[in-house]
Design a protein around this motif. Structure first.
Motif, PDB file in Angstrom:
ATOM      1  N   LYS A 333      -3.172  26.485 -13.466  1.00  0.00           N
ATOM      2  CA  LYS A 333      -2.036  26.787 -12.592  1.00  0.00           C
ATOM      3  C   LYS A 333      -2.305  28.007 -11.718  1.00  0.00           C
ATOM      4  N   ASP A 334      -3.503  28.069 -11.218  1.00  0.00           N
ATOM      5  CA  ASP A 334      -3.881  29.221 -10.397  1.00  0.00           C
ATOM      6  C   ASP A 334      -5.155  28.861  -9.645  1.00  0.00           C
ATOM      7  N   LEU A 369       2.165  29.454  -4.534  1.00  0.00           N
ATOM      8  CA  LEU A 369       2.226  28.611  -5.732  1.00  0.00           C
ATOM      9  C   LEU A 369       3.675  28.339  -6.139  1.00  0.00           C
ATOM     10  N   VAL A 374       4.261  25.040  -8.430  1.00  0.00           N
ATOM     11  CA  VAL A 374       3.315  25.148  -9.551  1.00  0.00           C
ATOM     12  C   VAL A 374       3.803  26.172 -10.573  1.00  0.00           C
TER      13      VAL A 374
END
Ligand code: PEP
Ligand code: MG
Length: 930
Positions: A333-334, A369, A374
């Motif tokens: 998630k990055d 994000l 996300v």
């Protein structure tokens, strides 16, 4: 020994249990185990468990390294563990390490908990020797490749394991290329490489007195040991000091089956980012180099192609890489950065990690994000730091200067740097020591340039890309950096560079813009950063729009996006923060600035700062007064001045608390220097013209002189010893408050007593303060509630906080003095004197005057908080020492349950952000985005 950063870094135990398991298969670990397996090992484990194509291997833990460094030998049983894991690896690959036929080769790579790019050692192709090189040639069907690998091994092994000057190998390679009339190592044939191997072996023999080791297992053991030892090289220690990484973490060692990117045109190696590392926008970013090994990309030796080109070179691998990139990003998630190798059309993942990023990118990416769904805003806040915000608050070049750039390079790390051009690290350090600002100019940098990079304002190279050593290291340091400015012809020997016919010599001033990549001759004026401008506007909407007339479109868009991202995360930080942020301010101007930057009050107004300069003589008069009448006169002269000071501050901070500290410094600071005055008096006497005033003054100065003024007549002691002083200050506060209230304002003054050591001191002074407040109330008929509290800045105060709270409505921790008196470190002397040695020895990772020593000073604070609140449940608690604006310390103060931190106005936004981060990080320690 205590380690102030221990709380934030969680330093491990020094002596691991020798019975523990020290070697772990990749499949046994996970990304959460960075402390044990290092970042690289943990992420290799994670990728292995995700089913990604990672070459098999194992990780020797950081614990083994710590043991080795502490004891000077490997822990018992390590060799057998390595044997077992090596046997498994051999079985899995169906090859034997360094066998004559089809040999297994391995890479040995360092990998610490925190990434330290280029700081520690790596050795590739372990297992090659005179006997196995032919086997590798036969198996690969590529004799050139086999000999190229062998010469690389001897070169890397010679330099990193045997400690031979790497230039000896480089020179041999260059000589060979020159002799054969080729410009690239790709132009060398089998017999050339054979000759080169012989030359390299001769260098080894010549420099070490022994032959290059032919036993593959010996090679492996020596390489592992070298990686352990590389933890403590000068450059690694310097890097850790800069980055505040504890010296006692140690590195893990990753042993992995070699895969080869240098097996011809259908092989290669590259780096990839799952998003644009500058903005966080989705896309395909990275570099690829055909027919090369991993180190070639980072070294910036040959020119890479954009990753998209891989689609045309090897579509199958490209598609698989994109699939894996999407999977990694979904998983982490990055933004992930990736190192990969393609061996004859087969893709292998060599490394991934959550990508390092610039400060601007961190904010933009976090918000991007969130917009992409996300992560949520809390997580976005965890992913930026106060240190990154501080970086964004740096100034930038004034675009309106109209100066044409001399050259353009790749903007690798943002900021505006001005300094004298220097061409090597030693010159950079020498000039910096003389107080000069310098820009380090190199073709490309390597780890040996680190001292120069550390002292330079900025770094400029003519080669390399965004992933080159210079770029990665500068970005990590938050230093301005431009790389790959290939118009620059750098002549290090003659200490100059030329660009389009213009010459810049060593010492000439240049300006380097790390945001646009522009390089200018001379000094360009700098303007405050748009982020700072926006923060100072207090978030008024119009100012977020950059001045488009003055900035090129890309720069303006970028600036607006960063300003927007910072503003959004600051708003979120403010909305979730539990801890308030006040400012240390002594003038109406500072107070105003602090308020614009988001301070919710003044936590420390140092009144002695109001007596400096031309007002000093008023205090001198007070000290020299011999009669009550003279004393009253001196105080009467001071009263209106102080009243005006406070009126201005109440105006600026209307409706917000203003904590005014009674005068604190030793009185002799207001008197002339003892030696100078003594000389003056002696000379006058000698001449037979003694000056009566000077004589009197000298007597007084002698009387006031103290050996340890920091521990002498200051703080509450002054108030108790000099009659009328506190009364005057309190009257000025109260009368200014009355006037402000009469004028329609809402003053919220508080009186704070410094350097209290015991409850009796405060009780006595409190009685005097209350009497004056009552008198002003009665005289004016106006009631302004004024809280009375104290600083806690002596260990005794912290330890008797319960009793002191009986007379204090609030505490403010003066962590400067509390650190000074807890450690017994003179705050004015020790940092320059011997802290360098302390930092080197790892006694602490950061000065305790900068980041709170949680173990010692922090413990005293926790005691005072607990006992103070137990005695007086409504007790308000703050901190006003320098630590109030230090990111790591702010998180500690939140954990300790304080109500607010107070810091200098420019650090207020940083403290606000950290207060928000503390709230969403919980009290378990917090995420470290390093
Ligand atoms: C302190 O000691 O932390 C403090 C804020 O007071 P000063 O720095 O003025 O001594
Ligand atoms: Mg103090």
């Amino acid at each position: 020994m205590s380690n102030p950063a221990r709380g934030s870094h969680g330093t491990p135990d020094r002596t691991p249990d020798p019975a523990r398991q020290f070697v772990h298969e990749f499949a046994e670990g996970s990304k959460e185990q960075k402390r044990l397996l290092g970042g690289k090992g943990a992420n290799l484990a994670e990728m292995t468990n995700l089913g990604l194509p990672v070459p098999p291997g194992f990780t020797i833990s950081t614990e083994a390294c710590r043991y080795y460094l502490a004891e000077g030998r490997e822990p018992e049983g390590l060799a057998q563990e390595v044997d077992r894991h090596l046997a498994r690896l051999e079985a899995e690959r169906g090859k034997q390490l360094g066998a004559q036929e089809d040999p297994l080769l391995v890479s040995v790579r360092s990998g610490a908990m925190y990434s330290m790019p280029g700081m520690m050692d790596t050795v590739l192709d372990i297992g090659l020797h005179d006997g196995s090189v032919a086997g590798l040639a036969a198996e690969s069907g590529d004799e050139r490749f086999a000999w190229d690998s062998y010469r690389r091994l001897i070169q890397m092994f010679g330099k990193t394991v045997l400690g031979i000057d790497g230039r000896l190998f480089d020179d041999a390679l260059e000589r060979m290329k020159r002799d054969r009339g080729v410009t690239s190592d790709l132009g060398l044939g089998v017999s050339d490489l054979r000759d080169l191997v012989a030359e390299h072996k001769a260098v080894v023999r010549d420099r070490t007195g022994r032959d290059f080791p032919q036993d593959p297992r010996e090679q492996l053991d020596m390489a592992i040991r070298a990686v352990f030892e590389s933890w403590n090289t000068e450059r690694a220690r310097a890097y850790r000091r800069q980055e505040r990484i504890p010296h006692d973490l140690g590195t893990a060692v990753n042993v992995m089956a070699m895969v080869y990117g240098n097996l011809g045109p259908n092989s290669g190696t590259g780096v990839a980012f799952t998003r644009d590392p500058a903005t966080g926008r989705p896309g395909v970013y990275g570099d690829y180099l055909t027919d090369a090994q991993g180190e070639d990309v980072v070294a910036g030796i040959r020119n890479t192609v954009a990753l998209q080109e891989l689609e045309h070179i090897d579509k199958r691998s490209y598609d698989e890489l994109l699939r894996i990139m999407a999977l990694l990003e979904e998983h982490y998630k990055d933004l992930c950065d990736i190192e990969f190798t393609i061996e004859r059309g087969k893709l292998w993942m060599l490394q991934t990690r959550v990508g390092k990023r610039t400060a601007a990118a961190a904010f933009q990416m976090a918000v991007q994000l969130v917009d992409d769904g996300v992560i949520d805003l809390d997580e976005a806040l965890r992913r930026v730091t106060g240190a990154q915000l501080a970086h964004l608050m740096f100034p930038q070049f004034d675009k309106s200067s109209g100066t044409a750039p001399l050259a353009h390079g790749v903007p690798a790390s943002p900021g505006a740097a001005v300094g004298a051009a220097v061409f090597d690290s030693a010159e950079a350090v020498a000039r910096r020591d003389r107080g000069e600002r310098v820009i380090l100019v190199r073709q490309e940098t390597n780890p040996d340039d680190l001292p120069g990079m550390l002292v330079a304002e900025g770094i400029l190279t003519s080669r390399g890309g965004k992933t080159s050593h210079a770029a990665v290291v500068a970005r990590g340091m938050g230093k301005t950096c431009v790389v790959g400015a290939d118009a620059l012809e750098i002549d290090t020997g003659r200490r100059r560079f030329t660009v389009h016919g213009a010459e810049v010599r060593e010492g000439d001033v240049i300006s380097v813009d790390g945001t646009t990549g522009a390089v200018y001759r001379g000094e360009i004026a700098v303007v405050p950063s748009p982020v700072m401008r926006d923060l100072q506007s207090g978030g008024r909407p119009d100012t977020a729009r950059p001045d488009t007339a003055r900035q090129d479109a890309a720069g303006a868009d970028g600036a607006a996006a960063v300003v927007h991202a910072v503003r959004r995360l600051m708003r979120h930080a403010d909305s979730v923060a539990r801890l308030g942020v006040h400012a240390n301010a002594d003038t109406p101007q500072d107070a105003e600035r602090a308020r614009r930057l988001g301070a919710r009050g003044i936590g420390l107004c140092r009144t002695e700062h109001m007596f400096l300069g031309e007002r000093r003589h008023y205090v001198e008069d007070l000290i020299l007064a011999e009669t009550g009448e003279q004393q009253d006169k001196a105080l009467d002269a001071l009263l209106p001045l102080q009243r005006d000071d406070f009126a201005g501050i109440f105006e600026a901070m209307n409706d917000l608390p203003v904590t005014i500290r009674l005068i604190d410094p030793p009185l002799h600071e207001f008197l002339p220097d003892l030696t100078e005055l003594a000389v003056k008096v002696a000379v006058a006497r000698e001449r037979g013209e003694p000056d009566e005033d000077d004589e009197r003054l000298l007597q007084a100065v002698r009387k006031q002189h103290e050996r340890n003024p920091m521990l002498g007549l200051r703080g509450v002691r002054l108030g108790l010893v000099v009659p009328g002083l506190v009364g005057m200050q309190v009257r000025a506060i109260a009368e200014a408050a009355v006037a402000h209230k009469r004028a329609g304002g809402t003053p919220r003054p508080e009186v704070m007593v410094p350097l209290v050591g015991g409850a009796e001191e405060l009780e006595l002074l409190r009685a005097e303060i209350e009497a004056v407040l009552a008198d002003v109330r009665a005289g004016s008929g106006v009631d302004v509630p004024i809280a009375i509290g104290t600083m806690i800045e002596l260990p005794r105060a912290a330890l008797t906080a319960g009793r002191i709270a009986g007379s204090a409505e609030f505490f403010s921790f003066g962590t400067n003095d509390l650190t000074q008196t807890t450690w017994g470190f003179s705050r004015d002397d020790v940092e320059g004197e011997f802290f360098g040695a302390y930092l080197d020895k790892g006694i602490f990772t950061v000065s305790p005057f900068e980041a709170i020593d949680e173990e010692g000073v922090g413990r005293l604070i926790e005691i005072a908080v607990a006992e103070g609140r137990a005695a007086r449940p409504g007790l308000v608690l703050g901190v006003c020492g320098e630590h109030g604006g230090d990111p790591a310390s702010v998180r500690f103060f939140d954990r300790a349950g304080l109500d607010y931190v107070s810091c200098s106005p420019y650090r207020v936004p940083i403290a606000r952000l950290e207060a928000g981060r503390a709230a969403v990080t919980g009290h378990g320690g917090g995420s470290d985005t390093r």
